[in-house]
Motif scaffolding. Sequence first.
Motif, PDB file in Angstrom:
ATOM      1  N   LYS A   1      -6.201   4.505  -4.001  1.00  0.00           N
ATOM      2  CA  LYS A   1      -7.257   4.001  -4.896  1.00  0.00           C
ATOM      3  C   LYS A   1      -7.089   4.574  -6.308  1.00  0.00           C
ATOM      4  CE  LYS A   1     -10.936   7.261  -3.717  1.00  0.00           C
ATOM      5  NZ  LYS A   1     -12.306   7.417  -3.315  1.00  0.00           N
ATOM      6  N   HIS A   2      -6.553   5.803  -6.389  1.00  0.00           N
ATOM      7  CA  HIS A   2      -6.287   6.400  -7.702  1.00  0.00           C
ATOM      8  C   HIS A   2      -5.150   5.674  -8.397  1.00  0.00           C
ATOM      9  CE1 HIS A   2      -8.221  10.217  -5.970  1.00  0.00           C
ATOM     10  NE2 HIS A   2      -9.091   9.577  -6.747  1.00  0.00           N
ATOM     11  N   ILE A   3      -4.127   5.350  -7.606  1.00  0.00           N
ATOM     12  CA  ILE A   3      -2.975   4.616  -8.177  1.00  0.00           C
ATOM     13  C   ILE A   3      -3.447   3.250  -8.684  1.00  0.00           C
ATOM     14  CG2 ILE A   3      -0.728   3.562  -7.654  1.00  0.00           C
ATOM     15  CD1 ILE A   3      -0.239   5.911  -5.718  1.00  0.00           C
ATOM     16  N   LYS A   4      -4.278   2.590  -7.869  1.00  0.00           N
ATOM     17  CA  LYS A   4      -4.809   1.284  -8.284  1.00  0.00           C
ATOM     18  C   LYS A   4      -5.555   1.401  -9.600  1.00  0.00           C
ATOM     19  CE  LYS A   4      -5.487  -1.291  -4.038  1.00  0.00           C
ATOM     20  NZ  LYS A   4      -6.455  -1.533  -2.971  1.00  0.00           N
TER      21      LYS A   4
ATOM     22  N   GLN B   1       0.846  -1.205   0.000  1.00  0.00           N
ATOM     23  CA  GLN B   1       0.000   0.000   0.000  1.00  0.00           C
ATOM     24  C   GLN B   1       0.875   1.246   0.000  1.00  0.00           C
ATOM     25  OE1 GLN B   1      -3.606   0.381   0.838  1.00  0.00           O
ATOM     26  NE2 GLN B   1      -3.891  -1.750   0.223  1.00  0.00           N
ATOM     27  N   GLY B   2       1.887   1.204   0.869  1.00  0.00           N
ATOM     28  CA  GLY B   2       2.764   2.372   1.027  1.00  0.00           C
ATOM     29  C   GLY B   2       3.648   2.623  -0.178  1.00  0.00           C
ATOM     30  N   CYS B   3       4.029   1.536  -0.842  1.00  0.00           N
ATOM     31  CA  CYS B   3       4.973   1.681  -1.969  1.00  0.00           C
ATOM     32  C   CYS B   3       4.273   1.644  -3.322  1.00  0.00           C
ATOM     33  CB  CYS B   3       6.023   0.581  -1.917  1.00  0.00           C
ATOM     34  SG  CYS B   3       6.975   0.563  -0.411  1.00  0.00           S
ATOM     35  N   SER B   4       2.958   1.796  -3.327  1.00  0.00           N
ATOM     36  CA  SER B   4       2.235   1.681  -4.608  1.00  0.00           C
ATOM     37  C   SER B   4       2.648   2.764  -5.590  1.00  0.00           C
ATOM     38  CB  SER B   4       0.727   1.714  -4.365  1.00  0.00           C
ATOM     39  OG  SER B   4       0.388   2.912  -3.716  1.00  0.00           O
ATOM     40  N   LYS B   5       3.179   3.874  -5.057  1.00  0.00           N
ATOM     41  CA  LYS B   5       3.619   4.963  -5.951  1.00  0.00           C
ATOM     42  C   LYS B   5       4.741   4.486  -6.881  1.00  0.00           C
ATOM     43  CE  LYS B   5       6.672   7.107  -2.533  1.00  0.00           C
ATOM     44  NZ  LYS B   5       6.377   6.237  -1.372  1.00  0.00           N
ATOM     45  N   PHE B   6       5.457   3.441  -6.439  1.00  0.00           N
ATOM     46  CA  PHE B   6       6.537   2.934  -7.289  1.00  0.00           C
ATOM     47  C   PHE B   6       6.017   2.252  -8.556  1.00  0.00           C
ATOM     48  CE2 PHE B   6       9.910   4.160  -4.629  1.00  0.00           C
ATOM     49  CZ  PHE B   6      11.024   4.126  -5.465  1.00  0.00           C
ATOM     50  N   PHE B   7       4.813   1.695  -8.462  1.00  0.00           N
ATOM     51  CA  PHE B   7       4.186   1.144  -9.670  1.00  0.00           C
ATOM     52  C   PHE B   7       3.881   2.275 -10.643  1.00  0.00           C
ATOM     53  CE2 PHE B   7       3.185  -2.191  -6.578  1.00  0.00           C
ATOM     54  CZ  PHE B   7       3.550  -3.319  -7.290  1.00  0.00           C
ATOM     55  N   LEU B   8       3.446   3.383 -10.060  1.00  0.00           N
ATOM     56  CA  LEU B   8       3.127   4.555 -10.871  1.00  0.00           C
ATOM     57  C   LEU B   8       4.384   5.080 -11.574  1.00  0.00           C
ATOM     58  CD1 LEU B   8       0.519   6.198 -11.327  1.00  0.00           C
ATOM     59  CD2 LEU B   8       1.384   7.826  -9.650  1.00  0.00           C
ATOM     60  N   VAL B   9       5.498   5.085 -10.818  1.00  0.00           N
ATOM     61  CA  VAL B   9       6.772   5.541 -11.402  1.00  0.00           C
ATOM     62  C   VAL B   9       7.157   4.625 -12.566  1.00  0.00           C
ATOM     63  CG1 VAL B   9       9.251   5.856 -10.955  1.00  0.00           C
ATOM     64  CG2 VAL B   9       7.583   6.623  -9.265  1.00  0.00           C
ATOM     65  N   MET B  10       6.976   3.298 -12.347  1.00  0.00           N
ATOM     66  CA  MET B  10       7.330   2.341 -13.397  1.00  0.00           C
ATOM     67  C   MET B  10       6.460   2.564 -14.641  1.00  0.00           C
ATOM     68  SD  MET B  10       7.640  -1.813 -13.254  1.00  0.00           S
ATOM     69  CE  MET B  10       9.023  -2.081 -12.187  1.00  0.00           C
ATOM     70  N   ILE B  11       5.178   2.824 -14.411  1.00  0.00           N
ATOM     71  CA  ILE B  11       4.259   3.068 -15.538  1.00  0.00           C
ATOM     72  C   ILE B  11       4.700   4.310 -16.306  1.00  0.00           C
ATOM     73  CG2 ILE B  11       1.884   3.769 -16.118  1.00  0.00           C
ATOM     74  CD1 ILE B  11       0.932   1.894 -13.850  1.00  0.00           C
ATOM     75  N   ILE B  12       5.012   5.390 -15.560  1.00  0.00           N
ATOM     76  CA  ILE B  12       5.424   6.644 -16.211  1.00  0.00           C
ATOM     77  C   ILE B  12       6.706   6.422 -17.020  1.00  0.00           C
ATOM     78  CG2 ILE B  12       6.250   9.010 -15.785  1.00  0.00           C
ATOM     79  CD1 ILE B  12       4.255   8.990 -13.333  1.00  0.00           C
ATOM     80  N   MET B  13       7.649   5.713 -16.402  1.00  0.00           N
ATOM     81  CA  MET B  13       8.921   5.461 -17.092  1.00  0.00           C
ATOM     82  C   MET B  13       8.708   4.626 -18.351  1.00  0.00           C
ATOM     83  SD  MET B  13      11.028   7.178 -15.427  1.00  0.00           S
ATOM     84  CE  MET B  13      12.688   6.738 -15.835  1.00  0.00           C
ATOM     85  N   GLN B  14       7.834   3.642 -18.249  1.00  0.00           N
ATOM     86  CA  GLN B  14       7.561   2.812 -19.432  1.00  0.00           C
ATOM     87  C   GLN B  14       6.888   3.628 -20.533  1.00  0.00           C
ATOM     88  OE1 GLN B  14       5.444  -0.736 -18.186  1.00  0.00           O
ATOM     89  NE2 GLN B  14       7.347  -1.794 -17.705  1.00  0.00           N
ATOM     90  N   ILE B  15       5.983   4.516 -20.136  1.00  0.00           N
ATOM     91  CA  ILE B  15       5.313   5.362 -21.144  1.00  0.00           C
ATOM     92  C   ILE B  15       6.343   6.284 -21.811  1.00  0.00           C
ATOM     93  CG2 ILE B  15       3.627   7.242 -21.460  1.00  0.00           C
ATOM     94  CD1 ILE B  15       1.893   5.779 -19.294  1.00  0.00           C
TER      95      ILE B  15
END
Lengths: 243, 202
Positions: free
Chosen positions: B4-7, A21-35
């Motif tokens: 929830k937005h990230i999800k 939950q706390g590190c979910s922003k890292f998935f977002l970073v990976m998505i941005i980098m891939q884009i």
Amino acid sequence: MSLMKSNLLPIVKKQYLFKLQGCSKFFLVMIIMQIVGMIFSVCNIGSMSCTSNETLKLSLYGNTTIQILIFTIACGMGSAINLNLKEAKSVDFTFVSNRISSNLSSIAILVTYALFGAVTFPLSACFIRIAKYLLIGGSNIIERNFYISPGELICSGGATFLYILLFSSAVYFAVVLVERSKAFIIALLALIVLLPRTELFNDIIIFYGSEHSFFMFMVKVLVTSILLFMASIIISNNVEVRK
Amino acid sequence: MKNKHIKLIIIIYLVALTVSTLFYYIIPKNNFVKGQSLKEVEEVKKRGRIIAENIDLLPSKKSDPNYDIQSYEFKYEDKNLEIVKETVRAQIFIGRKNTNDNKIEVYSCKAPTFFHGVEYSDKIKEPKIEMINSILNIKDEKQKYSEYVYVEFPKDFTTTQFYGKETYNSYSGFGGMGCSMVYVKIPKDLVILNDEKFIYIK
């Protein structure tokens, strides 16, 4: 100290879910980098070769996905550093836990990142192909290599997972060493500067990169990663609480 | 940003990638630029080498579909022949027949030319060969300058490490990009007036 004897696995699971939950922003970073990598690729930022004579000029753009792969691996490495930062570590002490459970949950997070990268990277290779097809049409696209067979797609995903895991485990181990003693920063910097100039560096690249059997590559990477993670657990097990 | 937005972003991203992959597998496969396999390119290179080393084989390969050979035959009864060469793309070879049959045979072969496995020989015109007022003219056909841009998707190392990699180099056959070989077969005793530009086959 709790008088109840705790079971390791449920604690690791709880810590893992909490960290996720706390590190979910890292998935977002990976998505941005891939884009970003996909934009580079679709915009032909990569290899280009050309030949010409007085009446004809031929240019060939290589739409490689290597940028996406590098960014994905870099995100995995970044998350290995992030998980060892003080703020991330302090989360562990909200649970009845020990160093082993903390490390195991962090390793599980890294495996999750690697899995996410392994799924998204091959699919992004398909995405840039279809994007390019829709943008310029098939008449300018060379058919060779345009189609990735499902087997190649799965192989690419598997190799991506293993490469992310390999680099993440190495970085995780390095960060644990630095945590143990700041003197390792100098040693690691010296290693980063000097290692590429040695024969050993080539041997390491050949050991992993020239392995043509997927099974053997998997064995090599898994054994290396497990050893590095185990070493990290052993080293960090002796560190004081909240350090 | 809330979890929830990230999800939601992760789900949208995964769905977009999955849909594009499904779409990718169903697009029509017939309108792409056909590339030759490495084996096919090697075969063509080999055939090109055979011709380059044995130009006198051109007449015998005339009907071979593997070779793009144009042939011309001119009746010629004079004792001397002038050849006008206005070409930068063709090498001219002269061979003598064993008899005086009053015929000049001309064979022209375009070099097979590949660029990263894609053949573009058909985009280059062969020299124009004609007999005008007892002068054999070999000229470059006027060709409009054209530019072709191709896109290729090289496989990355996560695939090539286990599936192998095919490396294509540019191949411009004999004599460079778009070059042709012209073999002029003349009667035994015919004299070529301007013979300094040609290569004689013995």
